[in-house]
Design a protein around this motif. Sequence first.
Motif, PDB file in Angstrom:
ATOM      1  N   GLU A 218       0.598  12.666 -14.979  1.00 26.42           N
ATOM      2  CA  GLU A 218       0.015  13.477 -13.906  1.00 26.42           C
ATOM      3  C   GLU A 218      -1.215  12.789 -13.318  1.00 26.42           C
ATOM      4  O   GLU A 218      -1.420  12.810 -12.094  1.00 26.42           O
ATOM      5  CB  GLU A 218      -0.350  14.862 -14.433  1.00 26.42           C
ATOM      6  N   GLU A 219      -2.018  12.175 -14.173  1.00 20.01           N
ATOM      7  CA  GLU A 219      -3.189  11.440 -13.674  1.00 20.01           C
ATOM      8  C   GLU A 219      -2.764  10.312 -12.740  1.00 20.01           C
ATOM      9  O   GLU A 219      -3.372  10.098 -11.682  1.00 20.01           O
ATOM     10  CB  GLU A 219      -3.979  10.859 -14.855  1.00 20.01           C
ATOM     11  N   GLN A 220      -1.712   9.601 -13.123  1.00 19.07           N
ATOM     12  CA  GLN A 220      -1.259   8.478 -12.307  1.00 19.07           C
ATOM     13  C   GLN A 220      -0.562   8.951 -11.032  1.00 19.07           C
ATOM     14  O   GLN A 220      -0.653   8.301  -9.981  1.00 19.07           O
ATOM     15  CB  GLN A 220      -0.338   7.589 -13.139  1.00 19.07           C
ATOM     16  N   TYR A 221       0.118  10.102 -11.111  1.00 20.87           N
ATOM     17  CA  TYR A 221       0.755  10.662  -9.913  1.00 20.87           C
ATOM     18  C   TYR A 221      -0.301  11.134  -8.926  1.00 20.87           C
ATOM     19  O   TYR A 221      -0.134  11.006  -7.712  1.00 20.87           O
ATOM     20  CB  TYR A 221       1.690  11.796 -10.315  1.00 20.87           C
ATOM     21  N   GLN A 222      -1.406  11.656  -9.437  1.00 21.21           N
ATOM     22  CA  GLN A 222      -2.496  12.069  -8.557  1.00 21.21           C
ATOM     23  C   GLN A 222      -3.066  10.861  -7.816  1.00 21.21           C
ATOM     24  O   GLN A 222      -3.411  10.959  -6.635  1.00 21.21           O
ATOM     25  CB  GLN A 222      -3.596  12.754  -9.375  1.00 21.21           C
ATOM     26  N   GLU A 223      -3.135   9.716  -8.488  1.00 26.52           N
ATOM     27  CA  GLU A 223      -3.592   8.493  -7.817  1.00 26.52           C
ATOM     28  C   GLU A 223      -2.653   8.120  -6.680  1.00 26.52           C
ATOM     29  O   GLU A 223      -3.107   7.676  -5.613  1.00 26.52           O
ATOM     30  CB  GLU A 223      -3.678   7.345  -8.829  1.00 26.52           C
ATOM     31  N   LEU A 224      -1.350   8.304  -6.891  1.00 30.87           N
ATOM     32  CA  LEU A 224      -0.382   8.024  -5.836  1.00 30.87           C
ATOM     33  C   LEU A 224      -0.588   8.972  -4.654  1.00 30.87           C
ATOM     34  O   LEU A 224      -0.569   8.538  -3.488  1.00 30.87           O
ATOM     35  CB  LEU A 224       1.039   8.153  -6.381  1.00 30.87           C
ATOM     36  N   ARG A 225      -0.772  10.259  -4.938  1.00 28.81           N
ATOM     37  CA  ARG A 225      -0.982  11.218  -3.848  1.00 28.81           C
ATOM     38  C   ARG A 225      -2.229  10.873  -3.044  1.00 28.81           C
ATOM     39  O   ARG A 225      -2.242  10.963  -1.810  1.00 28.81           O
ATOM     40  CB  ARG A 225      -1.072  12.640  -4.418  1.00 28.81           C
ATOM     41  N   GLU A 226      -3.281  10.482  -3.742  1.00 28.02           N
ATOM     42  CA  GLU A 226      -4.513  10.108  -3.048  1.00 28.02           C
ATOM     43  C   GLU A 226      -4.329   8.854  -2.218  1.00 28.02           C
ATOM     44  O   GLU A 226      -4.840   8.757  -1.093  1.00 28.02           O
ATOM     45  CB  GLU A 226      -5.640   9.920  -4.073  1.00 28.02           C
ATOM     46  N   GLU A 227      -3.589   7.885  -2.745  1.00 24.74           N
ATOM     47  CA  GLU A 227      -3.340   6.654  -2.011  1.00 24.74           C
ATOM     48  C   GLU A 227      -2.481   6.922  -0.781  1.00 24.74           C
ATOM     49  O   GLU A 227      -2.706   6.346   0.291  1.00 24.74           O
ATOM     50  CB  GLU A 227      -2.661   5.638  -2.924  1.00 24.74           C
ATOM     51  N   ARG A 228      -1.517   7.807  -0.908  1.00 22.75           N
ATOM     52  CA  ARG A 228      -0.684   8.158   0.236  1.00 22.75           C
ATOM     53  C   ARG A 228      -1.514   8.824   1.320  1.00 22.75           C
ATOM     54  O   ARG A 228      -1.346   8.536   2.509  1.00 22.75           O
ATOM     55  CB  ARG A 228       0.447   9.088  -0.206  1.00 22.75           C
ATOM     56  N   ALA A 229      -2.430   9.704   0.923  1.00 20.44           N
ATOM     57  CA  ALA A 229      -3.287  10.372   1.897  1.00 20.44           C
ATOM     58  C   ALA A 229      -4.190   9.368   2.619  1.00 20.44           C
ATOM     59  O   ALA A 229      -4.404   9.470   3.833  1.00 20.44           O
ATOM     60  CB  ALA A 229      -4.130  11.448   1.203  1.00 20.44           C
TER      61      ALA A 229
END
Length: 359
Positions: free
Chosen positions: A99-110
């Motif tokens: 989940e921590e790493q998926y949150q990094e992906l969401r932030e990078e996409r934004a």
Amino acid sequence: MTFPPPRSSRSATAPPPISNIPPLDLPFQGRDDQIARLLELFEQYGHVLLHDGVALVQGFGKTQVAIAYCRAYTRRYDVAWWFSCRGETDDDRLCGLLEEQYQELREERARTFGAKVEHRPDNRWLFVYDDVSNPDRVYEHFVPGTGHRLVTSRSCGETWGSNRLELGGMTVEQSSRLLLDQAENLSSKQAKHLASLMNGHPAQLLAVAEEVRRTSYEECARMLTPAPQADPDTPPGGMLAIPRPRDDASGAPLSVAERRTLVAALARSPVGRDRDRWNVWLEAVRQMIKPTELAGVSDGGHFKDRIISVVNFALAQRNPKVMQALADALDLWGDEEGIADVRRLVDKAVDAWNGDQGR
């Protein structure tokens, strides 16, 4: 703004707009067939398992093959995201880690495409789940959508069918080509002979090439010996003996169980959790043992393989200088997890060395 961008907006070698794929640590001559086979599997299945052919302490380079796949076919994906599962066996901890790493992906996409952009993962998205302990349960942690998922694991699992690829050792011909590429002072005949003594492990082959460059073919061939099958830390077939850990019967400073405990303690310590800290630690070790070089030590592949390589090297020395440096270099991190156990085992090994000298 649309997402994903058109294919023509990137060069053939440009990474996807969103990517955190690690760099390659090893050259991959001889792995082209396996990398191409992964692409074939993805043309049939949404998720593919890359696993070891046999159960070994030291794997055959699954992580590096996964990275090589990502880099070979980068134009096929608009998003390529690496999830490091770190061999986590506890389901709740694994869920939190991902989940921590998926949150990094969401932030990078934004940051890349704007916070309002929503796009469900499709086959232009690639997710790599590296070092999975239980491939039969990893489905529960997949990012929703129809993106490609590449799973690496030591286990072949029980629920995977033909959507998996077994990764074994390189052939003698492939190994020989890698040796010739890495050691210019080898002849074709010499490279084939050394390759015939090995088990096709990429990191071990690179260690052989390094030793040939440092000494000579004759010296390397003399020191290269078949691996004793009784040693659980050694893969079947040939294994680099440059230098070679002593067996327990000959008065080794640590038993096989203690070596495993030392590897586990280093894996829990800061150097087993972060590549940057590993680099700082290894450089500190090098400074402490100058002018000795860490010849034959693998600095690529999975972190546990790197740790095993360093520990085996240290235990094979004629004196405890390298082993002592492994613990001394950890003093940079104070009392963090694993460090006390490393120090305890190193002190035990040093005492054993000193006892040998006193006899």
